[in-house]
Design an enzyme around this catalytic site. Structure first.
Site, mmCIF file in Angstrom:
data_model
loop_
_atom_site.group_PDB
_atom_site.id
_atom_site.type_symbol
_atom_site.label_atom_id
_atom_site.label_comp_id
_atom_site.label_asym_id
_atom_site.label_seq_id
_atom_site.Cartn_x
_atom_site.Cartn_y
_atom_site.Cartn_z
ATOM 1 N N LYS A 31 56.622 44.646 11.667
ATOM 2 C CA LYS A 31 55.400 43.825 11.644
ATOM 3 C C LYS A 31 55.686 42.522 12.366
ATOM 4 O O LYS A 31 56.828 42.054 12.411
ATOM 5 C CB LYS A 31 54.901 43.584 10.212
ATOM 6 N N PRO A 116 66.835 45.110 12.684
ATOM 7 C CA PRO A 116 67.768 44.207 12.009
ATOM 8 C C PRO A 116 67.241 43.841 10.622
ATOM 9 O O PRO A 116 66.025 43.830 10.398
ATOM 10 C CB PRO A 116 67.820 42.979 12.925
ATOM 11 N N VAL A 117 68.153 43.550 9.698
ATOM 12 C CA VAL A 117 67.738 43.301 8.309
ATOM 13 C C VAL A 117 67.488 41.810 8.074
ATOM 14 O O VAL A 117 68.019 40.958 8.789
ATOM 15 C CB VAL A 117 68.785 43.838 7.310
ATOM 16 N N ALA A 118 66.674 41.530 7.059
ATOM 17 C CA ALA A 118 66.331 40.152 6.676
ATOM 18 C C ALA A 118 65.972 39.338 7.910
ATOM 19 O O ALA A 118 66.592 38.316 8.213
ATOM 20 C CB ALA A 118 67.472 39.502 5.897
ATOM 21 N N ILE A 121 60.622 40.597 10.493
ATOM 22 C CA ILE A 121 59.725 41.603 11.060
ATOM 23 C C ILE A 121 59.513 42.750 10.075
ATOM 24 O O ILE A 121 59.118 43.858 10.459
ATOM 25 C CB ILE A 121 60.189 42.109 12.447
ATOM 26 N N ALA A 126 58.368 47.565 5.623
ATOM 27 C CA ALA A 126 57.882 48.764 6.321
ATOM 28 C C ALA A 126 58.503 50.013 5.706
ATOM 29 O O ALA A 126 57.824 51.029 5.519
ATOM 30 C CB ALA A 126 58.245 48.667 7.813
ATOM 31 N N ASP A 158 54.815 41.592 1.770
ATOM 32 C CA ASP A 158 54.358 42.183 3.036
ATOM 33 C C ASP A 158 54.099 43.685 2.940
ATOM 34 O O ASP A 158 53.631 44.304 3.900
ATOM 35 C CB ASP A 158 55.406 41.953 4.140
HETATM 36 O O1 C5P Z 1 57.761 39.219 -1.749
HETATM 37 P P1 C5P Z 1 58.986 39.051 -0.913
HETATM 38 O O2 C5P Z 1 60.168 39.744 -1.517
HETATM 39 O O3 C5P Z 1 58.783 39.367 0.504
HETATM 40 O O4 C5P Z 1 59.300 37.500 -0.969
HETATM 41 C C1 C5P Z 1 60.590 36.972 -0.895
HETATM 42 C C2 C5P Z 1 60.558 35.509 -1.346
HETATM 43 O O5 C5P Z 1 59.873 34.720 -0.369
HETATM 44 C C3 C5P Z 1 59.846 35.228 -2.644
HETATM 45 O O6 C5P Z 1 60.708 35.390 -3.736
HETATM 46 C C4 C5P Z 1 59.421 33.779 -2.467
HETATM 47 O O7 C5P Z 1 60.514 32.908 -2.690
HETATM 48 C C5 C5P Z 1 59.115 33.705 -0.982
HETATM 49 N N1 C5P Z 1 57.682 33.922 -0.714
HETATM 50 C C6 C5P Z 1 56.790 32.925 -0.980
HETATM 51 N N2 C5P Z 1 55.443 33.131 -0.729
HETATM 52 C C7 C5P Z 1 55.016 34.301 -0.208
HETATM 53 C C8 C5P Z 1 55.926 35.338 0.077
HETATM 54 C C9 C5P Z 1 57.263 35.125 -0.188
HETATM 55 O O8 C5P Z 1 57.146 31.842 -1.436
HETATM 56 N N3 C5P Z 1 53.719 34.468 0.026
#
Ligand code: C5P
Length: 316
Positions: A31, A116-118, A121, A126, A158
């Site tokens: 993405k 690639p990780v972290a 994208i 995905a 995401d």
């Molecule tokens: O949900 P996801 O695992 O992708 O999010 C990783 C971290 O990124 C969350 O724990 C949060 O700290 C931060 N985040 C956020 N606001 C978002 C998405 C992610 O603060 N809308």
């Protein structure tokens, strides 16, 4: 190849709707956040976002077939970089789907990790979304759309967008998905410095005011018109990401001096950046130039507005 199994799960090996050859294979496209505004922050710490999100014609591949229990093996160029324990989003997706439906079927899952990780994208997101779709098909599950979307959000902010599979304005923390105007034919070149960047760390490092929404109704007829719309918007996490990984600034500077690059921008919380190009030849030229430095992961790919009918190689 790494092989992992989730030994707490047992299954019947019931083979549901397996396709020819036994494996159901789904493409899990990268993405791209074409712009990303941070609008505010909730009491639980999550940020309220406004982002125009699309896909690129490059991604991981998820293959599933019926077997007892749930196993995950990982191959592909980034297999050794992935955290593939019980926290892997593919295994989490399998567990979430089983507990939401009570289904006991098992699956052999193979993840081909091309992204690639972290890296901003959405590789993990995905993979999680593709695993939900592939396993639902394998096990003959038809959860309604809102139940699947809730499962997806439980896996990550995401994942609902990746499950939807179409370019969208994404709001809330990732759960509000509004189909975007049709995107033009255009190409991107993705560049990643091959060092993972933690999403929570980037959000934490963000300072400054919040932004207004950047949504628009205009339909961009070509890459140049899309770039003009995007130039008036930004990625609000860029400075925070650069403060943690200055190399992102170098990548953005490299896009600025590339001929035919319509726009250079970071995606998500980084570190991957994309250059926008009008067509494939100019993207391929840029890919060659950027690869000459040899220190970055560089991939040209089509910008994809609708990823729902892509085959496992990301082609329509
Ligand atoms: O949900 P996801 O695992 O992708 O999010 C990783 C971290 O990124 C969350 O724990 C949060 O700290 C931060 N985040 C956020 N606001 C978002 C998405 C992610 O603060 N809308």
């Amino acid at each position: 190849m790494m092989a992992l199994s989730d030994s707490n799960q047992t299954g019947t090996g019931d083979d549901g709707n397996a396709e020819a050859g036994g494996f159901i294979r789904l493409f899990a496209p990268a993405k791209i956040n074409l712009y990303l505004h941070v609008l505010g922050q909730r009491d639980d710490g999550y940020h309220l976002l406004d982002s125009l999100m699309a896909f690129a014609g490059i991604g991981d591949v998820i293959a599933v077939r019926a077997r007892e229990g749930i196993t995950l093996s990982i191959d592909g160029p980034f297999a050794s970089r992935i955290d593939a324990g019980g926290d892997n989003l593919v295994l989490k997706a399998a567990r979430a789907l089983r507990s939401a439906t009570g289904i006991k079927s098992g699956a052999e899952i193979i993840l081909t990790k091309n992204l690639p990780v972290a890296s901003g994208i959405g590789g993990g997101s995905a993979d999680g979304a593709a695993a939900l779709r592939a396993l639902a098909r394998l096990w003959g599950i038809s959860l309604d759309k809102s139940a699947m979307a809730a499962l997806a959000l439980g896996l990550g902010a995401d994942v609902p967008f990746c499950l939807e599979g179409r370019a969208a304005f994404v709001g809330g923390i990732g759960e509000e998905i509004t189909t975007a105007p049709t995107l033009p034919d255009a190409w991107v070149v993705l560049v990643n410095p091959l060092t993972p960047l933690s999403t929570p760390a980037v959000f934490k490092a963000r300072t400054g005011e919040f932004s207004p929404s950047g949504r628009f109704d205009a339909i961009a007829g070509n890459g140049g018109e899309l770039a003009a719309l995007l130039t008036e918007r930004r990625n609000d996490l860029t400075q925070a990401a650069i403060s943690l990984m200055p190399e992102i600034g170098e990548i953005l500077a490299a896009f600025e001096v590339l001929p035919n690059c319509l726009l250079g921008r970071m995606s998500g919380s980084g570190a991957t950046c994309f250059g926008l190009f009008a067509d494939e030849p100019s993207a391929r030229d840029a890919e060659k130039t950027l690869m000459a430095g040899k220190k970055w992961w560089v991939k040209a790919a089509a910008l994809i507005g609708d990823a729902r009918d892509l085959d496992e190689e990301g082609k329509v």
